[in-house]
Write a protein that holds these residues in place. Structure first.
Motif, PDB file in Angstrom:
ATOM      1  N   GLY A 237      -2.702  23.359  11.888  1.00 35.52           N
ATOM      2  CA  GLY A 237      -2.557  23.896  13.249  1.00 35.52           C
ATOM      3  C   GLY A 237      -1.255  23.386  13.837  1.00 35.52           C
ATOM      4  N   ASP A 238      -1.342  22.707  15.001  1.00 38.08           N
ATOM      5  CA  ASP A 238      -0.111  22.231  15.649  1.00 38.08           C
ATOM      6  C   ASP A 238       0.194  20.770  15.295  1.00 38.08           C
ATOM      7  OD1 ASP A 238      -2.213  21.187  17.026  1.00 38.08           O
ATOM      8  OD2 ASP A 238      -1.837  22.303  18.877  1.00 38.08           O
ATOM      9  N   THR A 239      -0.466  20.254  14.246  1.00 38.82           N
ATOM     10  CA  THR A 239      -0.215  18.868  13.827  1.00 38.82           C
ATOM     11  C   THR A 239       0.447  18.864  12.453  1.00 38.82           C
ATOM     12  OG1 THR A 239      -2.107  18.081  15.082  1.00 38.82           O
ATOM     13  CG2 THR A 239      -1.385  16.674  13.276  1.00 38.82           C
ATOM     14  N   VAL A 240       1.461  18.010  12.289  1.00 36.37           N
ATOM     15  CA  VAL A 240       2.097  17.867  10.973  1.00 36.37           C
ATOM     16  C   VAL A 240       1.889  16.431  10.514  1.00 36.37           C
ATOM     17  CG1 VAL A 240       4.230  18.060   9.627  1.00 36.37           C
ATOM     18  CG2 VAL A 240       3.858  19.570  11.595  1.00 36.37           C
ATOM     19  N   ILE A 241       1.346  16.283   9.304  1.00 33.08           N
ATOM     20  CA  ILE A 241       1.076  14.950   8.762  1.00 33.08           C
ATOM     21  C   ILE A 241       1.894  14.774   7.487  1.00 33.08           C
ATOM     22  CG2 ILE A 241      -0.703  13.473   7.726  1.00 33.08           C
ATOM     23  CD1 ILE A 241      -2.693  14.954   9.603  1.00 33.08           C
ATOM     24  N   SER A 242       2.688  13.705   7.435  1.00 35.43           N
ATOM     25  CA  SER A 242       3.486  13.440   6.235  1.00 35.43           C
ATOM     26  C   SER A 242       3.069  12.098   5.652  1.00 35.43           C
ATOM     27  CB  SER A 242       4.978  13.382   6.571  1.00 35.43           C
ATOM     28  OG  SER A 242       5.346  14.550   7.265  1.00 35.43           O
ATOM     29  N   PHE A 243       2.764  12.105   4.364  1.00 34.32           N
ATOM     30  CA  PHE A 243       2.548  10.856   3.638  1.00 34.32           C
ATOM     31  C   PHE A 243       3.889  10.539   2.989  1.00 34.32           C
ATOM     32  CE2 PHE A 243      -1.855  12.809   3.271  1.00 34.32           C
ATOM     33  CZ  PHE A 243      -2.313  12.142   4.405  1.00 34.32           C
ATOM     34  N   LEU A 244       4.595   9.562   3.546  1.00 35.22           N
ATOM     35  CA  LEU A 244       6.001   9.361   3.188  1.00 35.22           C
ATOM     36  C   LEU A 244       6.164   8.507   1.942  1.00 35.22           C
ATOM     37  CD1 LEU A 244       7.319   8.547   6.780  1.00 35.22           C
ATOM     38  CD2 LEU A 244       7.496  10.722   5.594  1.00 35.22           C
ATOM     39  N   GLN A 245       5.451   7.390   1.883  1.00 35.85           N
ATOM     40  CA  GLN A 245       5.634   6.405   0.809  1.00 35.85           C
ATOM     41  C   GLN A 245       4.342   5.648   0.618  1.00 35.85           C
ATOM     42  OE1 GLN A 245       7.445   5.474  -1.503  1.00 35.85           O
ATOM     43  NE2 GLN A 245       9.538   6.099  -1.087  1.00 35.85           N
ATOM     44  N   ALA A 246       4.200   5.079  -0.590  1.00 34.07           N
ATOM     45  CA  ALA A 246       3.086   4.146  -0.807  1.00 34.07           C
ATOM     46  C   ALA A 246       3.663   2.850  -1.354  1.00 34.07           C
ATOM     47  CB  ALA A 246       2.089   4.745  -1.783  1.00 34.07           C
ATOM     48  N   TYR A 247       3.120   1.724  -0.919  1.00 35.48           N
ATOM     49  CA  TYR A 247       3.609   0.409  -1.343  1.00 35.48           C
ATOM     50  C   TYR A 247       2.421  -0.426  -1.810  1.00 35.48           C
ATOM     51  CZ  TYR A 247       7.421   1.872   1.770  1.00 35.48           C
ATOM     52  OH  TYR A 247       8.420   2.576   2.407  1.00 35.48           O
ATOM     53  N   ARG A 248       2.664  -1.267  -2.828  1.00 29.93           N
ATOM     54  CA  ARG A 248       1.614  -2.144  -3.344  1.00 29.93           C
ATOM     55  C   ARG A 248       1.781  -3.517  -2.729  1.00 29.93           C
ATOM     56  NH1 ARG A 248      -2.688  -4.078  -5.278  1.00 29.93           N
ATOM     57  NH2 ARG A 248      -3.177  -4.010  -7.490  1.00 29.93           N
ATOM     58  N   GLY A 249       0.706  -4.033  -2.115  1.00 25.91           N
ATOM     59  CA  GLY A 249       0.701  -5.411  -1.622  1.00 25.91           C
ATOM     60  C   GLY A 249      -0.153  -6.253  -2.543  1.00 25.91           C
ATOM     61  N   ASN A 250      -0.494  -7.444  -2.103  1.00 24.74           N
ATOM     62  CA  ASN A 250      -1.245  -8.356  -2.952  1.00 24.74           C
ATOM     63  C   ASN A 250      -2.607  -7.779  -3.319  1.00 24.74           C
ATOM     64  OD1 ASN A 250      -2.117 -10.531  -4.333  1.00 24.74           O
ATOM     65  ND2 ASN A 250      -2.327 -11.898  -2.557  1.00 24.74           N
ATOM     66  N   ARG A 251      -3.404  -7.417  -2.337  1.00 21.33           N
ATOM     67  CA  ARG A 251      -4.717  -6.813  -2.631  1.00 21.33           C
ATOM     68  C   ARG A 251      -4.887  -5.521  -1.841  1.00 21.33           C
ATOM     69  NH1 ARG A 251      -8.851  -9.216  -4.836  1.00 21.33           N
ATOM     70  NH2 ARG A 251     -10.324  -8.499  -3.259  1.00 21.33           N
ATOM     71  N   VAL A 252      -3.783  -4.865  -1.542  1.00 23.62           N
ATOM     72  CA  VAL A 252      -3.838  -3.624  -0.743  1.00 23.62           C
ATOM     73  C   VAL A 252      -2.839  -2.588  -1.256  1.00 23.62           C
ATOM     74  CG1 VAL A 252      -4.530  -4.737   1.437  1.00 23.62           C
ATOM     75  CG2 VAL A 252      -2.115  -4.463   0.899  1.00 23.62           C
ATOM     76  N   LEU A 253      -3.099  -1.336  -0.886  1.00 22.12           N
ATOM     77  CA  LEU A 253      -2.065  -0.287  -0.966  1.00 22.12           C
ATOM     78  C   LEU A 253      -1.751   0.088   0.475  1.00 22.12           C
ATOM     79  CD1 LEU A 253      -2.922   2.494  -3.591  1.00 22.12           C
ATOM     80  CD2 LEU A 253      -1.099   0.798  -3.680  1.00 22.12           C
ATOM     81  N   LEU A 254      -0.466   0.217   0.783  1.00 24.27           N
ATOM     82  CA  LEU A 254      -0.071   0.586   2.140  1.00 24.27           C
ATOM     83  C   LEU A 254       0.598   1.960   2.075  1.00 24.27           C
ATOM     84  CD1 LEU A 254       1.719  -1.699   4.687  1.00 24.27           C
ATOM     85  CD2 LEU A 254       2.534   0.600   4.281  1.00 24.27           C
ATOM     86  N   PHE A 255       0.083   2.894   2.850  1.00 25.15           N
ATOM     87  CA  PHE A 255       0.671   4.238   2.909  1.00 25.15           C
ATOM     88  C   PHE A 255       1.438   4.381   4.227  1.00 25.15           C
ATOM     89  CE2 PHE A 255      -3.024   4.520   0.206  1.00 25.15           C
ATOM     90  CZ  PHE A 255      -2.545   5.210  -0.890  1.00 25.15           C
ATOM     91  N   GLU A 256       2.693   4.773   4.110  1.00 24.83           N
ATOM     92  CA  GLU A 256       3.514   5.003   5.304  1.00 24.83           C
ATOM     93  C   GLU A 256       3.310   6.460   5.715  1.00 24.83           C
ATOM     94  OE1 GLU A 256       7.644   4.367   4.527  1.00 24.83           O
ATOM     95  OE2 GLU A 256       8.218   5.004   6.538  1.00 24.83           O
ATOM     96  N   VAL A 257       2.823   6.645   6.952  1.00 21.34           N
ATOM     97  CA  VAL A 257       2.381   7.984   7.376  1.00 21.34           C
ATOM     98  C   VAL A 257       3.060   8.356   8.702  1.00 21.34           C
ATOM     99  CG1 VAL A 257       0.361   9.354   8.046  1.00 21.34           C
ATOM    100  CG2 VAL A 257       0.138   7.611   6.265  1.00 21.34           C
ATOM    101  N   TYR A 258       3.535   9.594   8.789  1.00 24.79           N
ATOM    102  CA  TYR A 258       4.095  10.104  10.046  1.00 24.79           C
ATOM    103  C   TYR A 258       3.198  11.231  10.541  1.00 24.79           C
ATOM    104  CZ  TYR A 258       7.579  10.859  13.584  1.00 24.79           C
ATOM    105  OH  TYR A 258       8.224  10.922  14.793  1.00 24.79           O
TER     106      TYR A 258
END
Ligand SMILES: C[S@@+](CC[C@H](N)C(=O)[O-])C[C@H]1O[C@@H](n2cnc3c(N)ncnc32)[C@H](O)[C@@H]1O
Length: 326
Positions: A237-258
């Motif tokens: 609809g009128d929302t745009v979601i971008s999954f920009l990058q993923a990063y590995r941390g010690n016990r996590v995955l971090l997704f950079e999202v706009y």
């Protein structure tokens, strides 16, 4: 000093608490270096004056001027007008809105980004109280013509002038931009409208939702999920979601999202972490970027959860806390 920002303030904002008194609200949108804002505060000691601005330099310069002036009836907020109008202000709560020289880059192709457009004007009119005033100034003739048309089509407003605009307002305090426009020989156009008694479209305050999360199990490791990650952009609809990058941390995955919603843009981190049971994961917004729980954030976490679960036929969602969004 931490700036007041629409990302941090409650939705809607309790202005009485911020100012320490209940008083009529006067709002200036895009105050630049603050000359006009301070003038509004000085001229209206019985009002609470709020400046909205996105540019850091302007915010800092004006905060300094306010401090030096000793004025206590004026605050600046880091916010786009769109976010503030839709999230911070209640209907019929503002006595005056001032817009001085918005969109200096105005071109037809930028029309979706300009301040004076139907949705934003409807929000302004909805937030003005009966008898409330809207003032606009611009030095761009095409912008004046476009605004005149838009304002004339707005049932909730009555023109206070005898013409669509005037080219001089004697006694007006000259803003920084206005001074330059005058020195460079550009003609300024001034508008003054009043909120009348005609009912206007409902523009509800967009409040924050409960925080969202998705819990799922998957036979895949975090490293396997990271390996499959690639940039994605989704238009919903009128929302745009971008999954920009993923990063590995010690016990996590971090997704950079706009997340770009009509009233707010957010750049946030969505975090995947282990649960106590092996093979089970929780996906939720991290605190990085100070995420606000909007419908867009719910959509983003839901879509990322669906994508992670879709990576393996043996994976499934166990439960989630998501607003039903289409
Ligand atoms: C041309 S300047 C005019 C500044 C000031 N009003 C003056 O007359 O000197 C436009 C200002 O609006 C701000 N601005 C642009 N878009 C905005 C938005 N959506 N919400 C709030 N401020 C905005 C800009 O950062 C800039 O300071």
């Amino acid at each position: 000093m931490q700036k007041l920002s629409s990302f941090r303030l409650p939705w809607p904002m309790n202005w009485t608490e911020l100012f320490g008194r209940e008083a009529p609200l006067i709002v200036e949108i895009g105050f630049g270096y603050g000359t006009f804002l301070l003038h509004l505060a000085r001229e209206n000691p019985d009002a609470n004056v709020i400046g909205l601005e996105i540019a850091n330099q302007c915010l800092e310069a004006t905060e300094g001027k306010i401090k030096r002036s000793g004025l206590t009836n004026v605050h600046v907020i880091q916010s786009t007008a769109e976010t503030a109008l839709h999230h911070l202000f209640e209907p019929a709560s503002i006595q005056q809105v001032h817009i001085n020289f918005p969109d200096p880059w105005f071109k037809k192709r930028h029309s979706h980004r300009r301040l004076m457009q139907r949705d934003t004007l409807d929000a302004i009119v909805n937030r003005l109280q009966a008898g409330g005033l809207l003032y606009l100034a611009t030095d761009i003739v095409e912008y004046a013509e476009m605004s005149a048309e838009l304002l004339a089509e707005t049932g909730g407003l009555t023109n206070r002038l005898e013409t669509a605009w005037v080219n001089a307002l004697p006694g007006r305090v000259v803003t920084k931009y206005e001074g330059r426009a005058q020195r460079e020989g550009r003609i300024c156009h001034y508008f003054a409208y009043e909120r009348n008694a005609t009912p206007v479209p409902d523009v509800p305050v967009i409040k924050e939702l409960d925080m969202t999360h998705v819990v799922f199990h998957s036979p895949l490791s975090m490293d396997a999920m990271l390996e499959r990650f690639e940039f994605q952009e989704h238009k919903l609809g009128d929302t745009v979601i971008s999954f920009l990058q993923a990063y590995r941390g010690n016990r996590v995955l971090l997704f950079e999202v706009y997340i770009k919603e009509p009233t707010i843009d957010q750049h946030v981190a969505v975090i995947l972490s282990y649960r106590d049971t092996p093979g089970e994961y929780t996906l939720k917004a991290g605190t990085l970027g100070y995420p606000r729980s909007t419908a867009g954030l719910h959509k983003a976490v839901g879509m990322l959860g669906d994508w992670l679960v879709g990576l393996d036929a043996g994976a499934a969602i166990l439960h989630d806390k998501l607003k039903e969004t289409s």
